[in-house]
Design a protein around this motif. Structure first.
Motif, PDB file in Angstrom:
ATOM      1  N   LEU A 170       0.855  -1.176   0.000  1.00  0.00           N
ATOM      2  CA  LEU A 170       0.000   0.000   0.000  1.00  0.00           C
ATOM      3  C   LEU A 170       0.895   1.232   0.000  1.00  0.00           C
ATOM      4  N   VAL A 171       0.661   2.132  -0.950  1.00  0.00           N
ATOM      5  CA  VAL A 171       1.468   3.350  -1.060  1.00  0.00           C
ATOM      6  C   VAL A 171       0.566   4.559  -0.879  1.00  0.00           C
ATOM      7  N   PHE A 172       0.966   5.449   0.038  1.00  0.00           N
ATOM      8  CA  PHE A 172       0.261   6.708   0.259  1.00  0.00           C
ATOM      9  C   PHE A 172       1.039   7.850  -0.381  1.00  0.00           C
ATOM     10  N   ASN A 173       0.314   8.856  -0.821  1.00  0.00           N
ATOM     11  CA  ASN A 173       0.899  10.082  -1.347  1.00  0.00           C
ATOM     12  C   ASN A 173       0.023  11.226  -0.849  1.00  0.00           C
ATOM     13  N   ALA A 232      -7.946  10.126   7.399  1.00  0.00           N
ATOM     14  CA  ALA A 232      -8.099   9.631   6.024  1.00  0.00           C
ATOM     15  C   ALA A 232      -7.454   8.254   5.878  1.00  0.00           C
ATOM     16  N   ALA A 233      -6.245   8.094   6.412  1.00  0.00           N
ATOM     17  CA  ALA A 233      -5.556   6.794   6.336  1.00  0.00           C
ATOM     18  C   ALA A 233      -6.359   5.719   7.060  1.00  0.00           C
ATOM     19  N   HIS A 234      -6.929   6.068   8.190  1.00  0.00           N
ATOM     20  CA  HIS A 234      -7.754   5.122   8.959  1.00  0.00           C
ATOM     21  C   HIS A 234      -8.944   4.641   8.126  1.00  0.00           C
ATOM     22  N   HIS A 235      -9.638   5.572   7.470  1.00  0.00           N
ATOM     23  CA  HIS A 235     -10.783   5.205   6.621  1.00  0.00           C
ATOM     24  C   HIS A 235     -10.334   4.327   5.449  1.00  0.00           C
ATOM     25  N   ILE A 236      -9.203   4.650   4.855  1.00  0.00           N
ATOM     26  CA  ILE A 236      -8.686   3.864   3.723  1.00  0.00           C
ATOM     27  C   ILE A 236      -8.353   2.450   4.172  1.00  0.00           C
ATOM     28  N   LEU A 237      -7.658   2.311   5.291  1.00  0.00           N
ATOM     29  CA  LEU A 237      -7.305   0.978   5.795  1.00  0.00           C
ATOM     30  C   LEU A 237      -8.554   0.171   6.146  1.00  0.00           C
ATOM     31  N   ASN A 238      -9.548   0.811   6.739  1.00  0.00           N
ATOM     32  CA  ASN A 238     -10.802   0.116   7.054  1.00  0.00           C
ATOM     33  C   ASN A 238     -11.521  -0.334   5.790  1.00  0.00           C
TER      34      ASN A 238
END
Length: 132
Positions: A33-36, A96-102
């Protein structure tokens, strides 16, 4: 999940230190998983290593992160020719990262490693760094 800090100038760069990750990457058993993060957005892409290449499994973008206005913040997710748009409060990039991971967990996507794209790491990040 191990987190990689990955500096690069124009494209995503994957550096997987250690025998476990190198082996998994070569054998095609690793989802990355890559975040930007931008000033008010957060893009993500989930790749699966497949032999010597990467296959995009899912991607998306959180919009209006940390923006206070009457317009709602939202996240778009795209995978397997499907798209979902979720209107959710996004006061910061952590949320935002929390929502994406969920979302990824809810869709049964496995995440083995997480990377973050930095355009410029300054004096702090001049090469790939593994955080444990």
């Amino acid at each position: 999940i191990n987190f990689l800090i990955i500096p690069c100038t124009s494209s995503y760069l994957f550096h997987l230190p250690g025998d476990k990750f190198s082996c998994a990457f070569r054998e095609g058993h690793l989802n990355i998983l890559v975040f930007n993060c931008g000033s008010s957005s957060q893009n993500y892409k989930l790749y699966q290593s497949k032999e010597n290449s990467l296959q995009l499994l899912c991607k998306g973008k959180a919009h209006r992160v940390g923006v206070k206005s009457n317009e709602p913040s939202f996240i778009e997710h795209h995978w397997s020719e499907q798209t979902i748009k979720e209107e959710v409060p996004l006061p910061d990039h952590r949320t935002a990262a929390h929502h994406i991971l969920n979302f990824l967990a809810g869709q049964h996507f496995k995440v083995d490693a997480v990377g973050h794209r930095f355009v410029h790491g300054g004096d702090l990040f001049q090469r790939s760094v593994l955080l444990t």
